[in-house]
Design a protein around this motif. Structure first.
Motif, PDB file in Angstrom:
ATOM      1  N   PHE A  44      -9.582 -30.746  -8.853  1.00  0.00           N
ATOM      2  CA  PHE A  44     -10.997 -30.847  -9.202  1.00  0.00           C
ATOM      3  C   PHE A  44     -11.658 -29.466  -9.215  1.00  0.00           C
ATOM      4  O   PHE A  44     -12.419 -29.134 -10.134  1.00  0.00           O
ATOM      5  N   VAL A  45     -11.384 -28.656  -8.190  1.00  0.00           N
ATOM      6  CA  VAL A  45     -11.999 -27.323  -8.129  1.00  0.00           C
ATOM      7  C   VAL A  45     -11.606 -26.495  -9.341  1.00  0.00           C
ATOM      8  O   VAL A  45     -12.432 -25.786  -9.935  1.00  0.00           O
ATOM      9  N   ALA A  46     -10.332 -26.548  -9.739  1.00  0.00           N
ATOM     10  CA  ALA A  46      -9.897 -25.801 -10.919  1.00  0.00           C
ATOM     11  C   ALA A  46     -10.634 -26.271 -12.166  1.00  0.00           C
ATOM     12  O   ALA A  46     -11.146 -25.469 -12.952  1.00  0.00           O
ATOM     13  N   LYS A  47     -10.717 -27.577 -12.349  1.00  0.00           N
ATOM     14  CA  LYS A  47     -11.395 -28.122 -13.532  1.00  0.00           C
ATOM     15  C   LYS A  47     -12.880 -27.780 -13.521  1.00  0.00           C
ATOM     16  O   LYS A  47     -13.454 -27.407 -14.562  1.00  0.00           O
ATOM     17  N   GLY A  78     -17.910 -20.727  -1.037  1.00  0.00           N
ATOM     18  CA  GLY A  78     -16.954 -21.746  -0.671  1.00  0.00           C
ATOM     19  C   GLY A  78     -16.295 -21.344   0.635  1.00  0.00           C
ATOM     20  O   GLY A  78     -16.539 -20.252   1.161  1.00  0.00           O
ATOM     21  N   LEU A  79     -15.463 -22.205   1.167  1.00  0.00           N
ATOM     22  CA  LEU A  79     -14.794 -21.940   2.422  1.00  0.00           C
ATOM     23  C   LEU A  79     -13.336 -22.368   2.300  1.00  0.00           C
ATOM     24  O   LEU A  79     -12.965 -23.091   1.366  1.00  0.00           O
ATOM     25  N   THR A  80     -12.525 -21.931   3.250  1.00  0.00           N
ATOM     26  CA  THR A  80     -11.155 -22.419   3.285  1.00  0.00           C
ATOM     27  C   THR A  80     -11.154 -23.938   3.408  1.00  0.00           C
ATOM     28  O   THR A  80     -10.310 -24.630   2.830  1.00  0.00           O
ATOM     29  N   GLU A  81     -12.149 -24.467   4.116  1.00  0.00           N
ATOM     30  CA  GLU A  81     -12.259 -25.920   4.301  1.00  0.00           C
ATOM     31  C   GLU A  81     -12.641 -26.655   3.016  1.00  0.00           C
ATOM     32  O   GLU A  81     -12.564 -27.890   2.976  1.00  0.00           O
ATOM     33  N   THR A  82     -13.053 -25.923   1.986  1.00  0.00           N
ATOM     34  CA  THR A  82     -13.411 -26.559   0.713  1.00  0.00           C
ATOM     35  C   THR A  82     -12.547 -26.041  -0.429  1.00  0.00           C
ATOM     36  O   THR A  82     -12.879 -26.252  -1.591  1.00  0.00           O
ATOM     37  N   ILE A  83     -11.466 -25.379  -0.099  1.00  0.00           N
ATOM     38  CA  ILE A  83     -10.535 -24.777  -1.062  1.00  0.00           C
ATOM     39  C   ILE A  83     -11.279 -24.143  -2.241  1.00  0.00           C
ATOM     40  O   ILE A  83     -11.008 -24.387  -3.409  1.00  0.00           O
ATOM     41  N   SER A  90      -7.575 -21.944 -12.005  1.00  0.00           N
ATOM     42  CA  SER A  90      -8.476 -22.169 -13.143  1.00  0.00           C
ATOM     43  C   SER A  90      -7.827 -21.709 -14.445  1.00  0.00           C
ATOM     44  O   SER A  90      -7.941 -22.375 -15.482  1.00  0.00           O
ATOM     45  N   ALA A  91      -7.154 -20.558 -14.404  1.00  0.00           N
ATOM     46  CA  ALA A  91      -6.483 -20.061 -15.608  1.00  0.00           C
ATOM     47  C   ALA A  91      -5.393 -21.026 -16.059  1.00  0.00           C
ATOM     48  O   ALA A  91      -5.285 -21.359 -17.256  1.00  0.00           O
ATOM     49  N   ILE A  92      -4.582 -21.482 -15.117  1.00  0.00           N
ATOM     50  CA  ILE A  92      -3.494 -22.402 -15.470  1.00  0.00           C
ATOM     51  C   ILE A  92      -4.054 -23.717 -16.013  1.00  0.00           C
ATOM     52  O   ILE A  92      -3.485 -24.317 -16.929  1.00  0.00           O
ATOM     53  N   HIS A  93      -5.181 -24.163 -15.453  1.00  0.00           N
ATOM     54  CA  HIS A  93      -5.781 -25.427 -15.886  1.00  0.00           C
ATOM     55  C   HIS A  93      -6.131 -25.398 -17.373  1.00  0.00           C
ATOM     56  O   HIS A  93      -5.937 -26.400 -18.078  1.00  0.00           O
ATOM     57  N   CYS A  94      -6.650 -24.276 -17.861  1.00  0.00           N
ATOM     58  CA  CYS A  94      -7.126 -24.238 -19.251  1.00  0.00           C
ATOM     59  C   CYS A  94      -6.216 -23.443 -20.178  1.00  0.00           C
ATOM     60  O   CYS A  94      -6.517 -23.322 -21.383  1.00  0.00           O
TER      61      CYS A  94
END
Length: 564
Positions: free
Chosen positions: A236-239, A357-362, A271-275
């Motif tokens: 989800f974060v990547a998208k 963001g945080l490590t806890e929210t990747i 993100s790069a790999i996603h798109c």
């Protein structure tokens, strides 16, 4: 100014789309992608097989080549005994092999445990024992640190040679890539050897709520703890970032921020790999090679710490055309100097858009709109994400503009801390029908719904983006036989933002025998380099609070006032 609760219990600006500056073409929520994070690579390699996936010191690697090596390494890992859900430590500098290793572990239905290449042998042993990882993929410069762990902490270790994936005629290689090839040694397998076996990849079984990544974070006390992130949350974060930054297969993105950190891992690599975008990778930061690199590859997106931007602007050979291809400049961790902000805007039309963001929210929970960023600002809660400011004691929502603890609810929030149920209970709470992460950050929301941080409830020190927890450093310093008491605090640093400062009380019989440099030299043997105190001060006693605890806040305030 709106300051009351809505009738349905939602606080004004709890979601970014309530802001008048929310990108008008964007919905408040996007569809969850689901499935294994490695599916993004499979999709991009299928759609754009011949397109460049990575640029690395004169070499170019296509998406087809990347997927080929990922699937071969995944097959080798399974052949060596990796099972679904098994953890694998990845300890590498930024390089194409990091991308291969990361996605190969996921493709093998395993779980990535990213660690900092500056960690010591003892720290690595802790990560292995805590995560249960029996496999590791490491850089050649780390062999001495891992050698004592072969057969003890790890059953299989894959070692990589960075120069193997650079062009043969590259002239700007950092020292770590000029090392002589390591001799064969028992317990280590070269990546090239593993890939040459050409093992078939297994069926892709893990996905959705299965664990994907276990990055380590720390609280204000105790050892680092691993944050459990699912494929669903990470994908989800990547998208989300692809949509927010308007990225696509024609984008060219930098990968200079450390990939072991969730910001570099997700904002650039995933993100790069996603798109299907191309990544420019650099193993060691060197501002002097950036002008030629940018002219050659024409990046459209750059994630940078402000110090990186300042260094590049002052680099030999920098000319205005170096930034002519950039469309987005993002980052965080420190304030961008006002003069640089003006130059970026006036000369190239660039507006530095910070995120949070945080490590806890990747990675990202808040991002500044690229067309309407605010300085020293977290931005707006992104798609599918809720955030509010609450009273740290009662957890009641604060009125707009008032200070409180920032709480976050969204698909990117971790499932919990690995094997730490008590820590999980303290960090994740149920409120208003949602599960929220208590960030420990003190902030407020302005009239446009933008979030700002003004202080930390936690004692974290942020030095050039590296997060340092004083209690861990103090625990290690206490192992010095001359140290009776110590307090680790932050002090301002014009380049790093903050530096580590240790205030130490020596045992009476050691006073005058131990120097500041002795403490610093000792610290270098006990902790990663970025955690080592840059300053040491000796005192006869430490200040105490009313409850007789060491008053670190008073020491820290004094340090900042002194430097000011």
């Amino acid at each position: 100014m709106r300051a009351s609760l809505y009738s349905d219990g939602i606080f004004p600006f709890e979601v970014g789309s309530q802001s008048p500056l929310w990108p008008i073409e964007d919905p408040s929520e996007i569809e969850m992608p689901g499935g294994n994070l490695a599916s993004d690579l499979i999709g991009s390699a299928t759609a754009f097989p011949a397109q460049a996936a990575m640029f690395y010191y004169g070499a170019t690697y296509s998406y087809a080549e990347l997927l080929r090596d990922v699937e071969r390494l995944a097959g080798w890992l399974v052949q060596q005994g990796l099972k679904r859900g098994d953890r694998v430590v990845i300890d590498l500098q930024n390089c194409p092999q990091y991308v291969i290793a990361f996605y190969a572990v996921l493709r093998a239905n395993g779980v990535v445990v990213p660690v900092n290449p500056m960690n010591t042998t003892d720290e690595l042993a802790y990560f292995a024992a805590d995560s249960g990882a029996r496999f590791a993929i490491i850089g050649e410069e780390l062999l001495d640190r891992f050698a004592p762990l072969v057969g003890v902490a790890f059953d299989r270790i894959v070692r990589i040679r960075y120069a193997d994936m650079a062009s043969d005629d590259a002239s700007d290689l950092p020292d770590v890539m000029r090392m002589a090839p390591p001799a064969p040694s028992e317990g280590f397998t070269d990546l090239k050897t593993a890939l040459a076996e050409n093992r078939p990849a297994p069926a892709l079984l893990s996905g959705n709520d299965d664990l994907a990544v276990l990055p380590y974070s720390s609280g204000t006390t105790g050892r680092p703890k691993a944050c459990m992130h699912s494929h669903n949350g990470a994908r989800f974060v990547a998208k989300a970032q692809v949509r927010w930054y308007r990225l696509d297969s024609q984008s060219v993105m930098t990968s200079f921020m450390p990939l072991f950190h969730v910001a570099g891992m997700m904002a650039s690599m995933a993100s790069a790999i996603h798109c299907g975008a191309a990544l420019i990778l650099m193993t060691r930061w060197d501002a002097e090679v950036i002008p030629a690199l940018f002219r050659r590859h024409r990046p459209t997106w750059w994630s940078a710490a402000p110090t990186m931007v300042v260094d590049v602007l002052a680099a030999k050979g920098f000319t205005n055309d170096c930034f002519s291809s950039l469309k987005v400049m993002t980052g965080g961790g420190a304030s961008m100097p006002a003069t640089v902000v003006r130059r970026l805007r006036d000369q190239w039309g660039l507006r530095f858009a910070e995120g949070y963001g945080l490590t806890e929210t990747i990675s990202a929970t808040h991002l500044n709109p690229i067309d309407a960023p605010k300085p020293q600002c977290l931005g707006l809660p992104i798609y599918n994400t809720h955030a509010l400011v609450a009273d740290p004691e009662t957890l009641a929502p604060c009125v707009q503009g008032s200070l409180g603890e920032i709480l976050i609810s969204g698909p990117q929030v971790m499932q919990g801390y690995w094997n730490r149920p008590q820590d999980t209970t303290e960090a994740l709470i149920d409120l208003n029908g949602r599960r929220w992460l208590r960030t420990g950050d003190l902030g407020y929301v302005d009239e446009d719904g933008y979030f700002f941080i003004v202080d930390r409830l936690k004692r974290m020190i942020n030095s050039s983006g590296y997060k340092i927890w004083p209690a861990e450093c103090e625990m290690l310093l206490y192992s010095h036989p001359a140290v009776a008491e110590c307090a680790v605090i932050s002090a301002p640093d014009p380049r790093r933002g903050e530096r580590v400062r240790a205030v130490v009380v020596l045992h009476p019989d050691q006073r005058g025998k131990i120097s500041e440099s002795d403490i610093i030299d000792f610290a270098r043997t006990q902790m990663a380099a970025y955690k080592v105190p840059r300053e040491v001060e000796f005192r006869d006693a430490l200040p105490r609070s009313g409850s007789r605890k060491v008053d670190w806040r008073a020491l820290q305030a004094e340090a900042w006032e002194r430097h000011a």
